[in-house]
Scaffold this active site. Structure first.
Site, PDB file in Angstrom:
ATOM      1  N   LEU A 142      34.294  -0.092  41.755  1.00  0.00           N
ATOM      2  CA  LEU A 142      34.216  -1.182  40.604  1.00  0.00           C
ATOM      3  C   LEU A 142      33.031  -2.006  40.753  1.00  0.00           C
ATOM      4  O   LEU A 142      32.640  -2.409  41.944  1.00  0.00           O
ATOM      5  CB  LEU A 142      35.593  -1.864  40.983  1.00  0.00           C
ATOM      6  CG  LEU A 142      36.072  -3.153  39.992  1.00  0.00           C
ATOM      7  CD1 LEU A 142      36.492  -2.478  38.808  1.00  0.00           C
ATOM      8  CD2 LEU A 142      36.966  -4.204  40.761  1.00  0.00           C
ATOM      9  N   HIS A 143      32.641  -2.643  39.666  1.00  0.00           N
ATOM     10  CA  HIS A 143      31.420  -3.367  39.636  1.00  0.00           C
ATOM     11  C   HIS A 143      31.476  -4.058  38.295  1.00  0.00           C
ATOM     12  O   HIS A 143      31.758  -3.542  37.156  1.00  0.00           O
ATOM     13  CB  HIS A 143      29.905  -2.656  39.826  1.00  0.00           C
ATOM     14  CG  HIS A 143      29.754  -1.630  39.016  1.00  0.00           C
ATOM     15  ND1 HIS A 143      30.274  -0.340  39.034  1.00  0.00           N
ATOM     16  CD2 HIS A 143      28.948  -1.220  37.801  1.00  0.00           C
ATOM     17  CE1 HIS A 143      30.020   0.522  38.126  1.00  0.00           C
ATOM     18  NE2 HIS A 143      29.362  -0.069  37.370  1.00  0.00           N
ATOM     19  N   VAL A 144      31.017  -5.553  38.320  1.00  0.00           N
ATOM     20  CA  VAL A 144      30.874  -6.580  37.209  1.00  0.00           C
ATOM     21  C   VAL A 144      29.434  -6.544  37.085  1.00  0.00           C
ATOM     22  O   VAL A 144      28.618  -6.984  37.910  1.00  0.00           O
ATOM     23  CB  VAL A 144      31.905  -7.614  37.549  1.00  0.00           C
ATOM     24  CG1 VAL A 144      31.401  -8.494  36.196  1.00  0.00           C
ATOM     25  CG2 VAL A 144      33.211  -7.453  37.808  1.00  0.00           C
TER      26      VAL A 144
END
Length: 311
Positions: A142-144
């Protein structure tokens, strides 16, 4: 089924990027709102961290949240100057795998990185989460994205979304199942009728009413979105604290595209209090669950446009 992908346009706010300067730069602020102070990562922390299945150059692992649950990565095939990627330290593929503490910490960190970019030279910021393979997520961690924007940095402003969709870290090829979200041009997006929007909102209200484990609060009769007064029939959710609302979209990008916004009109993400930030993103999490379950979707696209130059 990859039936629908949520574009939870958390409007009237947005995120940004972490400029590669100093902690003092990150901690400086001209605004009143939520604050955390990001800490520089030492070389041992950087060496121990793996993004997906790869160990990064220590220079890429720049900052961590005070709890250490979230990290800020930079110099990772940047889309614009100062482009940062905020990740949970623990490797998970989807946001629903995060604990409440990890989830809250991740978005608080995104907000602080955003503030830093706007205190630098950014005139806007795009925040984007491609949550799941079908949403275009290139690696199973997961990464923003926090992408600082400057006037005329793209020939066509919406090209930033194509750049985010095609982004992949330098060590990894994008997952083959990734399918970029197709964004229609404004002139191709047709406004829906009031009756159509009321029908969709009623469907979501009925689903939420059947969930016994959430607190239900009476919906407001109307809501101001920027300068637009929305009809109460478009609303389908208000958070238990009354700080966040969700409503259907006049011109949705795709099936299930909804908007989740602060109840109070706030021009920028950095204008929100800590309580408002936490309430907003917990509400986004709940609405994402609603939309994915209702449409049988396996992934979601979440985006925030912060400032005119971000769209």
């Amino acid at each position: 089924r990859r039936a629908a992908r949520l574009a939870a346009s958390v409007a009237s706010m947005a995120g940004s990027s972490c400029p590669p300067h100093t902690r003092a730069k990150l901690s400086a602020s001209r605004n009143v709102g939520m604050r955390i102070f990001l800490l520089p990562c030492d070389s041992e922390e950087a060496i121990d961290f793996h993004f997906a299945d790869a160990r990064l150059e220590t220079s890429c692992v720049r900052f961590r949240s005070p709890s250490g649950l979230s990290l800020v990565l930079s110099e990772m095939n940047p889309i614009t100057s100062g482009h940062s990627v905020v990740v949970p330290r623990r490797r998970v593929a989807r946001s629903d795998e995060l604990t409440n503490e990890e989830f809250q910490d991740l978005w608080r960190t995104v907000c602080e990185v955003s503030r830093a970019a706007r205190n630098d030279d950014a005139t806007g910021v795009n925040v984007a989460l491609l949550d799941g393979v079908a949403a275009g997520q290139p690696v199973p961690h997961l990464h923003v994205h926090v992408v600082p924007r400057r006037l005329q940095d793209f020939a066509v402003n919406d090209d930033v979304y194509s750049a985010i969709d095609s982004w992949s870290p330098p060590f990894h090829q994008a997952q083959s199942e990734a399918i970029p979200l197709q964004i229609p041009s404004d002139d191709q997006r047709q406004s829906r009728t009031k009756e159509c929007m009321e029908h969709e909102a009623r469907l979501y209200r009925d689903v939420l009413a059947s969930w016994a484990d959430i607190e239900h609060r009476p919906l407001p009769e109307d809501q101001v979105f920027a300068k637009i007064k929305l009809d109460g029939a478009q609303l389908f959710y208000v958070s238990p604290r009354g700080l966040t609302v969700a409503f259907v979209n006049l011109k949705p990008l795709t099936l299930g595209h909804i908007l989740v916004t602060p109840r109070r009109a706030a021009p920028l993400l950095q204008d929100l209090t800590e309580e408002e930030v936490d309430d907003l993103f917990q509400s986004v999490r709940l609405m994402q669950q609603l939309i994915e379950q209702h449409y049988g979707a396996t992934a979601s696209n979440l985006g925030i446009q912060d400032g005119r130059s971000a769209g």
